[in-house]
Every structure is written in structure tokens, then in C-alpha cells.
Design a protein around this motif. Structure first.
Motif, short mmCIF file in Angstrom:
data_model
loop_
_atom_site.label_atom_id
_atom_site.label_comp_id
_atom_site.label_asym_id
_atom_site.label_seq_id
_atom_site.Cartn_x
_atom_site.Cartn_y
_atom_site.Cartn_z
N ARG A 517 -4.24 -4.07 0.06
CA ARG A 517 -3.86 -2.66 0.20
C ARG A 517 -2.41 -2.44 -0.21
O ARG A 517 -2.07 -1.42 -0.82
N LEU A 518 -1.53 -3.38 0.10
CA LEU A 518 -0.14 -3.27 -0.33
C LEU A 518 -0.05 -3.24 -1.85
O LEU A 518 0.74 -2.49 -2.43
N TYR A 519 -0.88 -4.07 -2.49
CA TYR A 519 -0.84 -4.09 -3.96
C TYR A 519 -1.35 -2.77 -4.54
O TYR A 519 -0.83 -2.27 -5.54
N ARG A 520 -2.37 -2.21 -3.92
CA ARG A 520 -2.87 -0.91 -4.39
C ARG A 520 -1.78 0.16 -4.29
O ARG A 520 -1.65 1.01 -5.17
N ARG A 521 -1.00 0.09 -3.22
CA ARG A 521 0.10 1.05 -3.07
C ARG A 521 1.20 0.81 -4.11
O ARG A 521 1.81 1.77 -4.61
N LEU A 522 1.42 -0.46 -4.47
CA LEU A 522 2.37 -0.75 -5.55
C LEU A 522 1.87 -0.15 -6.86
O LEU A 522 2.64 0.49 -7.59
N ALA A 523 0.60 -0.34 -7.14
CA ALA A 523 0.02 0.20 -8.37
C ALA A 523 0.15 1.72 -8.41
O ALA A 523 0.44 2.31 -9.46
#
Length: 530
Positions: A517-523
Motif C-alpha cells: 500500500r505504501l508503494y501504491r501511494r508512492l506511485a
């Protein structure tokens, strides 16, 4: 011999008889001034001293002499358990040195059964304890309220056993981390390849109660001189992708107006204070009781101007974290304030009173352009113009202090995959800002050390191999020499963009938000979404 100097300026100090009690010491690896400005020390001190079978004292870093507790003047080696509260990465360097000066083995593997149990906690430890793994017997990965009472209860049960048995018994909590129980294997590219045991996991434990922290001791030798501190919020709902506090904690808020204290000055702390849903009502209630209220750095787009009106008489300087000089960069970092919103709010605030302003900005952000850097002094100029235009009518114009910090990526945030800017680029950007902002009348420029920020970046996302760098710095070696002569490529920890599926040194820790989920927010941030 008791070190009485700080105690003579305190009220609320707890001095207890040691007879029949377990002696524990809270150590803050920095000065008394910094440590006693940290509300976590107050919370830990009260909770430990509220346990009937415990006597708790405090100790702070003083390079001039052997570390002694404040309350009784006893050396650290006299205590059974030592809790290090770690809030800043650069304080890591003081930890092995304090242990050495105290006559305690800095390395956990060399400690004998008679030496104190060394336990680490605090926000830095919760996010990534690995650079400190060689110095601690155990880490507590959680909030004080939900962990320390249980920890001490179990310790009392195990106290008569041998050191290894005590550590093993305390490690049974899912939020207690014994670094000696974990082995890390590294791949050819230098990144962690796997953890042994493969299923090794530690979980953060957060306080779910309603009561947040307040001052236990009042002192005029702190940043908040003679002020009663109350934790108005914990966490922050905006969850800016660069911010550790907002991403690590769930947002909770506290009713602060019914606190019991004779202090006139009340400081409401918390990274998310600007988002407190009842902030205006709480301020009014405190003012009605004759209190003077002080607030921390605020979000200019969230705090009602009516709140500023209420505290106008006791506040000379207002602090705002604007963070970036252009609207596009502010959207990227989770602070989507338009220039117009900033200028309009500043205008309303200066209509109340010609406050001084302190404005925080970051440099070295990912994909930063010259336009983003030039936007900072341009923004400050326009704010200054507003202050002059409105202040001229009253015959007073406040000053502006601009403070700039290099961006340091932190674990458990969407930006944990991003690189830091290199030191040459940071020097150039800060040099440009110093010149441009220095040309603005009655405006002052300060900035964080670039070398210190680089080391902070190494320690924030470092693996357990960085422990040797901590030891070298603790021995007195200069940062410049370490950067030049380190056997490790420290740029590997700072200047490198991480792959999506890279295993991080802290991936065995389970936080509030999944890595995916953190990576999705980065994207989303990289794609320009908010």
C-alpha cells in the motif's frame, strides 16, 4: 555524588527510596535541554515510577563526565534495566560512547550477567533498529503506554534468572525484538536477500487508550521553558508521503482543556495538532481558565485563523511548514496548498497582529527542478510584501526566518524507495537560497547541516552493517573522515533509488500500513495524484 544542578530548577521530580525496588534508568542520548523537551521522557518516567516495585531515574549525555543519574547520582552500572529513548538518528552516535563511559560493554554480545539490561525504544527504533543492533539486548517496538508496564511485569517474573533466560523470556512479546535472534543474509547487489528464520516478525504495538501524554516535570532549562506540555494529538491524518509520524501512527486526538496544572503556559504538542477537530473549542476553554496557550509548527491550510486570534497575546512568532516553493512540488509531497491560499491566509493572520514568521522548507526532493528552488525565495518575497503592506498601517513589520532542511527518506513511508540528493547538489541549492533570501529585508536564513543530513540518511535506512559506522563516529572520528574512508559505500544507503521488490532491512517489522500500500501511494504521488 548526586548531580543536583538540573534538579534545583525542576518541579515534579520523583525521588524514591531504592529499598526492595528494581532500579531502572531512562537514558536520553543527548543533552538535558533536548531530552526534557521530549514528552516521551515524561511519559516513560511517570509510567515506570507508577509501578510500585520500581524506582526510576534519568540520565542525559554529558561528554565531560561519567554518566550519572540525576535523582541519586548513581552510575548507570548500578541499575538493572536501562531504557534508551531514541528520537533522532544522529543521537545513535552517543549511545556506545555513553555505555563506554559508564563502564558497561557497548556491545551486547560482550555483556556479562551482572551488567544492566540495555533496552531501546522510540520512534527511530520502531522504524528501523538495525544500525543499533549490536548495542542493545532488546528493542521495544511500540508506544510506552502499551508495552513498558507489561515489559516490567514480565521482567519482575524473570529477574532471578540468568541473563540469557531473561532476554529470551522478554522476547516472547510480539513487539519485543531481540536482534541476536535474527540473522540477515545479503545478495550480490548488497541488499538484504533473506531473514533467518524466514518467518521472523516483530509487530508494532500502539497505544489504544484515550489519555495521551502530559508533562511530569516542569523545568526552565528546556526548549519549552517552564511550560506544561500536553499531547493534543498523536499521528497525523494527512499522512504526507515523506513523514514518518503521519505514516507510522493512526491519528488520535485528546481533550486537553480539562488538564490539571497550576502552570499558566500550556504547550499543545503533536504532529497533527492542526487537524485536531476541536482545536478552537479547546483553546477557548483553556483561555477561559486564564492559560496562555502555545502551538507547534502548523499547517497554514488547516488551522482556522480564529485559533490564531485566540493566542495572539502570548505568541510573537508563528511557525508554518510550507515545505516547497511551487504548487506542483507541494502536491507531490502531500501539501497541496496553492500560492493564493498561502497568501490569503498570511494576510488574514497579519491583519490580527504583525507576527514574526518562521517558515520551514525542504530541498533535495525527488525530481526537484530549478523552478522549485527559485520558487522558495519568490514565495518568501511575496509573503514579505504582504507583511510590509499590512504592517505599515500599524507601524510594525515582523521578521521572517526561513529554515531549510535536506530531504531525508524515512522507513515506513511512501518515499522510502526514493534517493536523497547528493551533497554537491544540496550545497549548490542551499547556497542559492542563502543568497536570494539574504537579499530580502528583515528576513533570516538558516539550514540543517548537509553532512549531518547525509549521515541521518545513512542511519535512517541503514542495515546492521552500519553499526560499525556508528562505532567509528562514537570513537570521535569526524564525519568528513568517515565519509572519505569508510569501508562501506555510504552512498549505497542514501543516493540509490530502491527497486519496488527490494527487501528492506526493516521488512521483518509489521507496521500500520502494508509495504504494497505504501508503494501504491508512492506511485500515486509520482503520477501527480493527491
Amino acid at each position: 555524588m548526586r548531580s543536583t544542578a538540573p534538579l534545583s530548577f525542576e518541579t515534579g521530580t520523583i525521588v524514591r527510596d531504592w529499598g526492595g525496588k528494581t532500579p531502572v534508568c531512562i537514558v536520553f542520548p543527548n543533552s538535558y535541554y533536548v531530552g526534557m523537551s521530549n514528552l516521551a521522557i515524561h511519559i516513560l518516567y511517570k509510567i515506570l515510577n507508577d509501578i510500585p516495585g520500581v524506582v526510576c531515574e534519568r540520565c542525559f549525555m554529558d561528554r565531560r563526565e561519567k554518566p550519572l543519574s540525576l535523582e541519586s547520582g548513581k552510575p548507570l552500572s548500578s541499575f538493572e534495566v536501562i531504557f534508551f529513548s531514541v528520537s533522532f538518528e544522529l543521537d545513535y552516535i552517543n549511545i556506545p560512547e555513553m555505555l563506554r563511559l559508564a563502564g558497561i560493554s557497548p556491545l551486547a554480545c560482550e555483556r556479562k550477567g551482572s551488567e544492566p539490561l540495555i533496552v531501546g525504544g522510540g520512534i527511530c527504533v520502531m522504524s528501523n533498529p538495525e544500525p543499533l543492533h549490536r548495542f542493545f539486548d532488546l528493542f521495544i517496538l511500540g508506544d510506552i503506554e502499551g508495552t513498558v508496564p507489561l515489559f516490567m511485569e514480565r521482567y519482575e517474573e524473570l529477574r532471578a534468572k540468568k541473563r540469557a533466560k531473561i532476554i529470551d523470556g522478554l522476547s516472547e512479546f510480539d513487539w519485543a525484538y531481540n536482534p541476536q535472534a535474527l540473522e540477515v543474509k545479503y545478495g550480490e547487489d548488497g541488499t538484504p536477500d533473506r531473514f533467518i528464520p524466514q518467518d521472523f516478525q516483530v509487530s508494532m504495538k500502539h497505544h489504544k487508550g484515550k489519555d495521551l501524554g502530559t508533562s511530569t516535570i516542569i523545568s526552565d532549562r528546556t526548549e519549552f521553558s517552564s511550560m506544561f506540555l500536553v499531547e493534543g494529538t498523536r499521528g497525523c491524518p494527512s499522512r504526507c508521503p515523506f513523514c514518518l509520524i503521519g505514516n507510522m501512527y493512526r491519528f488520535v486526538h485528546e481533550k486537553v482543556s480539562d488538564i490539571s496544572t497550576d502552570c499558566i503556559d500550556i504547550g499543545i504538542l503533536g504532529g497533527g495538532v492542526s487537524f485536531h477537530p476541536h482545536l478552537l473549542q479547546e483553546l477557548r476553554a483553556l483561555k477561559d481558565r486564564g492559560k496562555r496557550v502555545h502551538l507547534p509548527s502548523l499547517r497554514i491550510d488547516e488551522v482556522p485563523v480564529s485559533c490564531v486570534e485566540l493566542i495572539r497575546d502570548e505568541v510573537k512568532t508563528l511557525t508554518f511548514g510550507i515545505e516547497a516553493g511551487t504548487e506542483a512540488m507541494r502536491r507531490f509531497i502531500g501539501k497541496p496548498m496553492t500560492d493564493k491560499e498561502i497568501f490569503d491566509t498570511i494576510g488574514e493572520i497579519i491583519d490580527i497582529k504583525p507576527f514574526n514568521l518562521k517558515l520551514y522548507f525542504m530541498v533535495g526532493l525527488y525530481n526537484e527542478t530549478k523552478e522549485d528552488i527559485d520558487g522558495i525565495p519568490e514565495l518568501v518575497k511575496r509573503i514579505k510584501h504582504i507583511m510590509v503592506k499590512k504592517g505599515a498601517k500599524k507601524g510594525v513589520v515582523g521578521s521572517i526566518t526561513v529554515h531549510v532542511s535536506p530531504f531525508v527518506p524515512k522507513p515506513f513511508t511512501p518515499f522510502q524507495w526514493l534517493p536523497m540528493d547528493d551533497t554537491a547538489s544540496l550545497k549548490e541549492k542551499i547556497g542559492l537560497l542563502r543568497k536570494a533570501i539574504g537579499a530580502i529585508d528583515n528576513t533570516f536564513f538558516t539550514h540543517e547541516s548537509i553532512k549531518h543530513s547525509f549521515i541521518q540518511g545513512v542511519l535512517a535506512r541503514g542495515d546492521r552493517r552500519i553499526a560499525d559506522t556508528v562505532l567509528t563516529l562514537a570513537s570521535g572520528e569526524t564525519i568528513s573522515k568517515v565519509l572519505k574512508e569508510s569501508s562501506l559505500n555510504l552512498n549505497f544507503y542514501t543516493l540509490r533509488e530502491r527497486k519496488r521488490d527490494e527487501i528492506f532491512p526493516w521488512d521483518f517489522i509489521s507496521g500500520n500500513t502494508s509495504k504494497e500500500r505504501l508503494y501504491r501511494r508512492l506511485a500515486q504521488s509520482l503520477n501527480g495524484c493527491t
